[in-house]
Write a protein that holds these residues in place. Structure first.
Motif, PDB file in Angstrom:
ATOM      1  N   GLY A  43       0.833  -1.193   0.000  1.00  0.00           N
ATOM      2  CA  GLY A  43       0.000   0.000   0.000  1.00  0.00           C
ATOM      3  C   GLY A  43       0.867   1.240   0.000  1.00  0.00           C
ATOM      4  O   GLY A  43       2.079   1.161   0.213  1.00  0.00           O
ATOM      5  N   PRO A  44       0.249   2.403  -0.241  1.00  0.00           N
ATOM      6  CA  PRO A  44       1.023   3.643  -0.267  1.00  0.00           C
ATOM      7  C   PRO A  44       1.651   3.945   1.091  1.00  0.00           C
ATOM      8  O   PRO A  44       1.206   3.413   2.113  1.00  0.00           O
ATOM      9  CB  PRO A  44      -0.028   4.705  -0.636  1.00  0.00           C
ATOM     10  N   SER A  47       0.034   4.273   4.980  1.00  0.00           N
ATOM     11  CA  SER A  47      -1.237   3.540   5.014  1.00  0.00           C
ATOM     12  C   SER A  47      -1.402   2.701   6.273  1.00  0.00           C
ATOM     13  O   SER A  47      -2.458   2.140   6.508  1.00  0.00           O
ATOM     14  CB  SER A  47      -1.363   2.649   3.767  1.00  0.00           C
ATOM     15  N   ALA A 219      -4.775   1.115   2.774  1.00  0.00           N
ATOM     16  CA  ALA A 219      -4.767   2.548   2.469  1.00  0.00           C
ATOM     17  C   ALA A 219      -5.499   3.252   3.606  1.00  0.00           C
ATOM     18  O   ALA A 219      -6.509   2.746   4.106  1.00  0.00           O
ATOM     19  CB  ALA A 219      -5.452   2.823   1.133  1.00  0.00           C
ATOM     20  N   ASP A 220      -4.943   4.372   4.044  1.00  0.00           N
ATOM     21  CA  ASP A 220      -5.572   5.183   5.109  1.00  0.00           C
ATOM     22  C   ASP A 220      -5.916   4.377   6.358  1.00  0.00           C
ATOM     23  O   ASP A 220      -6.972   4.572   6.960  1.00  0.00           O
ATOM     24  CB  ASP A 220      -6.859   5.857   4.583  1.00  0.00           C
ATOM     25  N   VAL A 224      -8.105  -2.523   2.507  1.00  0.00           N
ATOM     26  CA  VAL A 224      -9.042  -2.207   1.428  1.00  0.00           C
ATOM     27  C   VAL A 224      -9.343  -3.446   0.589  1.00  0.00           C
ATOM     28  O   VAL A 224     -10.457  -3.670   0.152  1.00  0.00           O
ATOM     29  CB  VAL A 224      -8.464  -1.082   0.535  1.00  0.00           C
ATOM     30  N   SER A 238     -10.749  -2.074  -5.975  1.00  0.00           N
ATOM     31  CA  SER A 238     -10.974  -0.716  -5.469  1.00  0.00           C
ATOM     32  C   SER A 238     -10.223   0.319  -6.298  1.00  0.00           C
ATOM     33  O   SER A 238      -9.196   0.023  -6.915  1.00  0.00           O
ATOM     34  CB  SER A 238     -10.495  -0.632  -4.013  1.00  0.00           C
ATOM     35  N   GLU A 239     -10.734   1.533  -6.285  1.00  0.00           N
ATOM     36  CA  GLU A 239     -10.048   2.637  -6.974  1.00  0.00           C
ATOM     37  C   GLU A 239      -8.678   2.873  -6.361  1.00  0.00           C
ATOM     38  O   GLU A 239      -7.712   3.170  -7.063  1.00  0.00           O
ATOM     39  CB  GLU A 239     -10.891   3.928  -6.899  1.00  0.00           C
ATOM     40  N   ARG A 240      -8.587   2.746  -5.023  1.00  0.00           N
ATOM     41  CA  ARG A 240      -7.297   2.980  -4.359  1.00  0.00           C
ATOM     42  C   ARG A 240      -6.240   2.009  -4.868  1.00  0.00           C
ATOM     43  O   ARG A 240      -5.106   2.381  -5.124  1.00  0.00           O
ATOM     44  CB  ARG A 240      -7.438   2.819  -2.833  1.00  0.00           C
ATOM     45  N   ALA A 241      -6.617   0.745  -5.001  1.00  0.00           N
ATOM     46  CA  ALA A 241      -5.660  -0.268  -5.473  1.00  0.00           C
ATOM     47  C   ALA A 241      -5.300  -0.032  -6.937  1.00  0.00           C
ATOM     48  O   ALA A 241      -4.130  -0.135  -7.317  1.00  0.00           O
ATOM     49  CB  ALA A 241      -6.232  -1.664  -5.273  1.00  0.00           C
ATOM     50  N   ASP A 243      -5.266   2.774  -8.511  1.00  0.00           N
ATOM     51  CA  ASP A 243      -4.409   3.956  -8.541  1.00  0.00           C
ATOM     52  C   ASP A 243      -2.986   3.591  -8.108  1.00  0.00           C
ATOM     53  O   ASP A 243      -1.995   3.958  -8.735  1.00  0.00           O
ATOM     54  CB  ASP A 243      -5.003   5.021  -7.609  1.00  0.00           C
ATOM     55  N   PHE A 244      -2.888   2.835  -7.007  1.00  0.00           N
ATOM     56  CA  PHE A 244      -1.589   2.410  -6.471  1.00  0.00           C
ATOM     57  C   PHE A 244      -0.825   1.593  -7.511  1.00  0.00           C
ATOM     58  O   PHE A 244       0.343   1.846  -7.801  1.00  0.00           O
ATOM     59  CB  PHE A 244      -1.811   1.593  -5.207  1.00  0.00           C
TER      60      PHE A 244
END
Length: 251
Positions: A43-44, A47, A219-220, A224, A238-241, A243-244
């Motif tokens: 993850g970023p 996170s 994330a955060d 996720v 997920s959008e987060r994944a 994007d990552f």
């Protein structure tokens, strides 16, 4: 890789919460790790990955929830905590070796002090493990005389010397020069093949793909996604994944 039988759980986190001041770094984390499973946490930055890893052997205390290792809740402190730490091996970004002790002494010390082994037996075990991680010839040197990759392999041998039930790796290659990363990852790959239960926080996506039974994407402060490496890398939900992955797999 098939995930080991679900009945044999080794580490369980339930509703784990953690704050650093106003920062909510872990938010209601639920995670179960089975014996013999390799779980890679990615993850970023920021996170909560490292905090999660460090909470499992109580290097970070938690504010709420519970963590159980091999059927026993994490002890608060004292002798029980030392025993738990021996059962939960940890390999850090920085190698954390004792600079004033030889490589051999670094790997025997915990065996003698915590596991109460005789020195001769501890040294035999240490030499066998140093051989296993490919640095047997460095036994009488001091950490400063070794490359970063060699030091990290000694740190892995030191953790293994305690016969841990699970090994935690907190970004074990992030402080290494690029040409040394593979020599450490190869040792970790071999451990995975040998059936060691591992929780690995890493940026090395090749390792996640090839060695993990399961990828946990954070994330955060939340988990996720949690799925197989194939599924995660080819079909993130997920959008987060997404994007990552687009940022790290752009080449």
């Amino acid at each position: 890789m098939p995930v080991p039988d679900g009945g044999d759980t080794l580490v369980v986190l339930r509703g784990v919460d953690k704050h650093f001041g106003p920062l909510h770094v872990l938010r209601s984390i639920d995670l179960t790790i089975h014996r013999g499973e390799v779980v890679v946490v990615i993850g970023p930055s920021g996170s909560g990955k490292s905090t999660l890893c460090r909470a499992i052997n109580r290097l970070e205390t938690i504010d709420a929830g519970e963590i159980v290792v091999d059927g026993r809740p994490l002890p608060a402190e004292g002798r029980e905590l030392a025993a738990l730490r021996a059962d939960v091996g940890m390999v850090f970004q920085s190698f954390n070796l004792f600079a004033h002790k030889t490589v051999l002494d670094n790997v025997t010390l915990g065996q003698i002090k915590v596991r109460k082994k005789e020195r001769k037996k501890a040294e035999e075990r240490a030499r066998a493990l140093l051989d296993r991680v490919g640095v047997a010839s460095q036994a009488d040197k001091y950490p400063a005389q070794l490359s970063g990759g060699q030091q990290q392999r000694v740190a892995i041998a030191r953790a293994l010397a305690m016969d841990p039930k699970v090994m935690l790796f907190d970004e074990p290659t992030s402080a290494l020069d690029p040409e040394m990363i593979n020599e450490v990852l190869e040792v970790m790959q071999q451990l995975a093949r040998d059936g060691m239960t591992m929780v690995v926080v890493t940026h090395e996506m090749g390792f996640a793909r090839s060695a993990a039974n399961r990828v946990v994407f954070m994330a955060d402060g939340r988990i996720v996604e949690e799925t197989t490496p194939d599924e995660f890398f080819s079909n993130p939900r997920s959008e987060r994944a997404k994007d990552f992955l687009s940022k790290i797999l752009h080449h």
